[in-house]
Motif scaffolding. Sequence first.
Motif, PDB file in Angstrom:
ATOM      1  N   GLU A   1       0.826  -1.212   0.000  1.00 35.88           N
ATOM      2  CA  GLU A   1       0.000   0.000   0.000  1.00 35.88           C
ATOM      3  C   GLU A   1       0.855   1.255   0.000  1.00 35.88           C
ATOM      4  OE1 GLU A   1      -4.238  -0.316   1.914  1.00 35.88           O
ATOM      5  OE2 GLU A   1      -2.760  -1.118   3.344  1.00 35.88           O
ATOM      6  N   MET A   2       1.977   1.226   0.742  1.00 35.22           N
ATOM      7  CA  MET A   2       2.882   2.376   0.757  1.00 35.22           C
ATOM      8  C   MET A   2       3.412   2.662  -0.646  1.00 35.22           C
ATOM      9  SD  MET A   2       5.115   1.675   4.188  1.00 35.22           S
ATOM     10  CE  MET A   2       4.357   1.460   5.786  1.00 35.22           C
ATOM     11  N   ILE A   3       3.843   1.612  -1.343  1.00 36.73           N
ATOM     12  CA  ILE A   3       4.374   1.786  -2.694  1.00 36.73           C
ATOM     13  C   ILE A   3       3.268   2.302  -3.628  1.00 36.73           C
ATOM     14  CG2 ILE A   3       5.387   0.612  -4.680  1.00 36.73           C
ATOM     15  CD1 ILE A   3       6.700  -1.361  -2.726  1.00 36.73           C
TER      16      ILE A   3
ATOM     17  N   MET B   1       3.101   5.852  -5.664  1.00 39.81           N
ATOM     18  CA  MET B   1       2.892   5.903  -7.123  1.00 39.81           C
ATOM     19  C   MET B   1       1.621   6.644  -7.507  1.00 39.81           C
ATOM     20  SD  MET B   1       3.853   1.955  -8.053  1.00 39.81           S
ATOM     21  CE  MET B   1       3.471   2.164  -9.789  1.00 39.81           C
ATOM     22  N   ARG B   2       0.841   7.055  -6.534  1.00 39.83           N
ATOM     23  CA  ARG B   2      -0.420   7.772  -6.758  1.00 39.83           C
ATOM     24  C   ARG B   2      -1.407   6.932  -7.579  1.00 39.83           C
ATOM     25  NH1 ARG B   2       0.102  13.001  -5.139  1.00 39.83           N
ATOM     26  NH2 ARG B   2       2.221  13.835  -4.968  1.00 39.83           N
TER      27      ARG B   2
ATOM     28  N   ARG C   1       4.055  -7.131  -9.466  1.00 38.29           N
ATOM     29  CA  ARG C   1       5.414  -6.586  -9.363  1.00 38.29           C
ATOM     30  C   ARG C   1       5.624  -5.864  -8.026  1.00 38.29           C
ATOM     31  NH1 ARG C   1       5.662  -2.750 -13.988  1.00 38.29           N
ATOM     32  NH2 ARG C   1       3.564  -3.367 -14.594  1.00 38.29           N
ATOM     33  N   ILE C   2       4.574  -5.182  -7.563  1.00 34.01           N
ATOM     34  CA  ILE C   2       4.680  -4.488  -6.272  1.00 34.01           C
ATOM     35  C   ILE C   2       4.756  -5.498  -5.126  1.00 34.01           C
ATOM     36  CG2 ILE C   2       3.474  -2.961  -4.668  1.00 34.01           C
ATOM     37  CD1 ILE C   2       2.295  -1.521  -7.118  1.00 34.01           C
ATOM     38  N   ILE C   3       3.830  -6.477  -5.160  1.00 29.53           N
ATOM     39  CA  ILE C   3       3.791  -7.489  -4.086  1.00 29.53           C
ATOM     40  C   ILE C   3       5.109  -8.279  -4.036  1.00 29.53           C
ATOM     41  CG2 ILE C   3       2.637  -9.595  -3.309  1.00 29.53           C
ATOM     42  CD1 ILE C   3       0.036  -8.431  -4.505  1.00 29.53           C
ATOM     43  N   ALA C   4       5.732  -8.516  -5.198  1.00 25.17           N
ATOM     44  CA  ALA C   4       6.986  -9.277  -5.237  1.00 25.17           C
ATOM     45  C   ALA C   4       8.066  -8.610  -4.382  1.00 25.17           C
ATOM     46  CB  ALA C   4       7.466  -9.421  -6.683  1.00 25.17           C
TER      47      ALA C   4
ATOM     48  N   LEU D   1       9.899   0.352  -9.699  1.00 28.88           N
ATOM     49  CA  LEU D   1       9.194   0.095  -8.444  1.00 28.88           C
ATOM     50  C   LEU D   1      10.178  -0.022  -7.289  1.00 28.88           C
ATOM     51  CD1 LEU D   1       6.436  -2.475  -9.530  1.00 28.88           C
ATOM     52  CD2 LEU D   1       6.358   0.030  -9.463  1.00 28.88           C
ATOM     53  N   VAL D   2      11.377  -0.459  -7.553  1.00 35.55           N
ATOM     54  CA  VAL D   2      12.402  -0.513  -6.508  1.00 35.55           C
ATOM     55  C   VAL D   2      12.687   0.891  -5.970  1.00 35.55           C
ATOM     56  CG1 VAL D   2      14.856  -0.993  -6.069  1.00 35.55           C
ATOM     57  CG2 VAL D   2      13.450  -2.673  -7.303  1.00 35.55           C
ATOM     58  N   GLU D   3      12.723   1.873  -6.889  1.00 36.91           N
ATOM     59  CA  GLU D   3      12.956   3.254  -6.448  1.00 36.91           C
ATOM     60  C   GLU D   3      11.814   3.742  -5.550  1.00 36.91           C
ATOM     61  OE1 GLU D   3      15.733   4.894  -6.855  1.00 36.91           O
ATOM     62  OE2 GLU D   3      16.516   3.135  -7.913  1.00 36.91           O
ATOM     63  N   TYR D   4      10.597   3.399  -5.932  1.00 32.89           N
ATOM     64  CA  TYR D   4       9.451   3.764  -5.087  1.00 32.89           C
ATOM     65  C   TYR D   4       9.554   3.081  -3.724  1.00 32.89           C
ATOM     66  CZ  TYR D   4       6.897   6.029  -8.916  1.00 32.89           C
ATOM     67  OH  TYR D   4       6.506   6.878  -9.909  1.00 32.89           O
ATOM     68  N   PHE D   5       9.994   1.826  -3.733  1.00 30.59           N
ATOM     69  CA  PHE D   5      10.161   1.092  -2.474  1.00 30.59           C
ATOM     70  C   PHE D   5      11.132   1.826  -1.551  1.00 30.59           C
ATOM     71  CE2 PHE D   5      12.938  -1.812  -0.106  1.00 30.59           C
ATOM     72  CZ  PHE D   5      12.027  -2.428   0.759  1.00 30.59           C
ATOM     73  N   PHE D   6      12.258   2.270  -2.078  1.00 28.60           N
ATOM     74  CA  PHE D   6      13.245   2.937  -1.227  1.00 28.60           C
ATOM     75  C   PHE D   6      12.750   4.303  -0.743  1.00 28.60           C
ATOM     76  CE2 PHE D   6      16.190  -0.262  -2.882  1.00 28.60           C
ATOM     77  CZ  PHE D   6      16.938  -0.539  -1.742  1.00 28.60           C
ATOM     78  N   LYS D   7      11.954   4.973  -1.554  1.00 23.39           N
ATOM     79  CA  LYS D   7      11.340   6.227  -1.088  1.00 23.39           C
ATOM     80  C   LYS D   7      10.430   5.950   0.104  1.00 23.39           C
ATOM     81  CE  LYS D   7      11.309   8.761  -5.501  1.00 23.39           C
ATOM     82  NZ  LYS D   7      10.441   9.372  -6.530  1.00 23.39           N
ATOM     83  N   CYS D   8       9.664   4.891   0.020  1.00 21.89           N
ATOM     84  CA  CYS D   8       8.775   4.527   1.129  1.00 21.89           C
ATOM     85  C   CYS D   8       9.598   4.128   2.363  1.00 21.89           C
ATOM     86  CB  CYS D   8       7.856   3.370   0.721  1.00 21.89           C
ATOM     87  SG  CYS D   8       6.700   3.778  -0.585  1.00 21.89           S
ATOM     88  N   TYR D   9      10.668   3.413   2.130  1.00 22.68           N
ATOM     89  CA  TYR D   9      11.508   2.986   3.248  1.00 22.68           C
ATOM     90  C   TYR D   9      12.045   4.203   3.997  1.00 22.68           C
ATOM     91  CZ  TYR D   9      15.439   1.132   5.896  1.00 22.68           C
ATOM     92  OH  TYR D   9      16.318   0.826   6.903  1.00 22.68           O
TER      93      TYR D   9
END
Length: 812
Positions: free
Chosen positions: A630-632, A636-637, A729-732, A771-779
């Motif tokens: 959900e964070m990712i 990503m809006r 891809r997000i759930i992965a 999506l990895v970049e979005y993941f690190f932003k959320c982190y």
Amino acid sequence: MDINAHKKKQALAHNTRLQYIRDLTISIVIGIIIAIFFNFHVLDKIEAITVDWRFRLRQNPTLNPNLVIIGITKECIDKIGGYPIPRDLYSKVVDNLTKAGAKSICFDVFFDLPGAQVENDQILAKSFKTASNITLPVFTPQKVNTSSKNKLGNMIVADLIRQNMPLYTRSIEHQGHINAIPDSDGKIRRIPFMLYNNNTIYYPMSFEAFLEYRGIDKTEVHFGKHSVVVRDMVIPLDEDNCLPINYFNPETAIDFMHLDLPDFSVDTIRFYSFSDVVDNKIPAKNFANKIVLIGQTSHGLTNADECVTPFDIIFGLFLQGSLINSYLNNEFIHRWNRLYSTFLIFIFSILIGLGISKLNFFKTTLVSTLIASLYSFLAIYLFIKFNFILEIVPIIFAIFLHFAINLVKKLQDAFSVILKKDEELGIINKVGERILDICEVSDTPSLIIENIFEALPAEAALLYIKQDDDHHSMIRKGEIFKEDCELGLKKELIEVVDHLKCTLVTTQRPIVMNDVGASITAESSLISCTLERIHSLLLVPMVVHQETIGIICLCNKLHPVSGKLVEFTNDDLTLLKSILSQSAVSLENFLLYNNLRDFFLNTIKSLVASIDAKDQYTAGHSERVTAISEMIGAEMRLTPTELENLRISAILHDVGKIGISDSILCSTSRLTDEEFEVIKSHPVKGEDILKHVNEFIGIIPGVKHHHERFDGRGYPDGLKGKDIPLTARIIAIADTFDAMTSNRTYRKRLDVEFALNEIRRCAGTQFDPELVEYFFKCYETYKDVENSPFWHAHNFIKESAVQTDDSVQSVH
């Protein structure tokens, strides 16, 4: 509570005054325009046509039996032997008429050249002298100019006058001009009353004959302003000192078939053939004490005298007869001068404008047609009865202009209403579209109040929603204040609304106050504040199935353009009701939807909990994967619908493990190839479980493909790159991170930094690099937020393990 009565009365009176001033101004302007057109003769040609119609409707004025006409007809010419007629025959006619006792003989025949036999001219001149009551014509061959530059007092100056032979002129007492003035359409409707040439005044020939008939000396003729007074007779002239001709219709006025009748017919004018008078066939009594008019009545003669009149083409002889008939009967065409007519037109324009301005289109059409018809009938009646010409065209034109302007105003009003309704419909549709995009009931109050605040500008808006099942308990769930208006206004507004909302819930009727202070004076003891900032209020209940589920309040309406404070109107109330009707139903639907969704999600969570309970090491895994996913998605809006599908997909991503043996799921040793193949079947098993439920169709792709790899080496279908569903891809990424940072039966949890490095390293091979970049932003955003999945990963005992494979195993 209704709008304050006194305030409403004052506003109504003010609007009425403004409307009256506007209508009066328009009426005055139209009156001025018509008056200008009238005085600059713009409408004269059309008016002349209406005058002709009146002549034709009337046919004839009163016909005087003392007028007799002798016509030189074609039959006469054929009988006499040709034209011109010998002068001795004219002499015989004069002698016969003199013997018969004719009082005045008028020739509409011009004797400017000698006859074929000179002795006949002498004979005719002698007959003229003997009769002593002969009137001959003169005329100016030039166009009669009625401009002021060509006038001498009441007289029109003629540079040239053509007369009869001097022999005849010396033998008579009277001569008069036969000139007429054609209008722009070529029709003759008036004659100049006086022509002036070489110190001599020339009256109309018909008037000279009349003076002779009545024995009136010219010294008894006096001139007034646009009139001629002869004893007790007043002859009206127009503004050019011309005499309007009161025509009779020769076809119905003249009795051509009369020879066998012993007496005169009182409703016709007697007509005799010239040759019959020459032969003395007409009884003398038919001419005794009469005024006799002699002239041509045959087409095609040299210098044939024919005129275009309201009765089409007639002989000039009948034009002169119409003039003589008017003098004999003292019946003339009367017409107001332009000053009086202008005043009438101006006043009438104002009255008609004010009279029809407040009528609807149907009544305006009916009244305008009725007034135009009645006025036209009045004008016709006055002409037929009194020979009075009442201006028709300017009045009809004024009625038409008022009707047209009233029609334009009605069309503008209708167009404005259509535009306003279209705008309101657009607003309502926009509200509906926005409401349909709501997935969380918590968003509904703010969206409703934003829609209303946008549709109806005001300084403040409040939204109250029922609390639980208590219909009378309303809690404030949304508020908007215009910039710089919240301070001071909020406290007053909340107190007033808290005071009124119980009444509103009970009555379910809207409250409109355009003078709040005056409206609640009687209850002021219940209000602690002074109400200095509140001027107007509009409160409307949101009612569904006869149950009040909310209240909307608008305070201090603002003009959409000027931004000034204005009053709430019935249109505002109607628009707000429409918006709230849709919003209320939508709110109820979304409340019901959220209740069902909560039930649905709770059921899913129970199912997932049963899966996680099979392995103590995977407890809470689905919730953490869901949270990270959900964070990712939020970063990503994604749309609310996409986020909802992502959430449920993440929750159920491991639902297929229900069909896998506990011995494999809970194995403490590394899995064999056979066991790993069994584990790899859980995405497909998850698809098999979910595909029988229609509501799960949208989440199956995330469940089935969350173990696919970006480089195409994943399972179950080996999808590659963007072919892998976005949710998968997000759930992965979320699944892998939680798997590495959680304890498993076959190993201890890995260090967070190690897990982060692995995800970074596998970007582009196992994971979507974007999506990895979005993941690190959320982190970075949530790592220090208590109870977040990233915070959870940091707050366990850190242990490291070396992963020798080129990718991360997250099958569990």
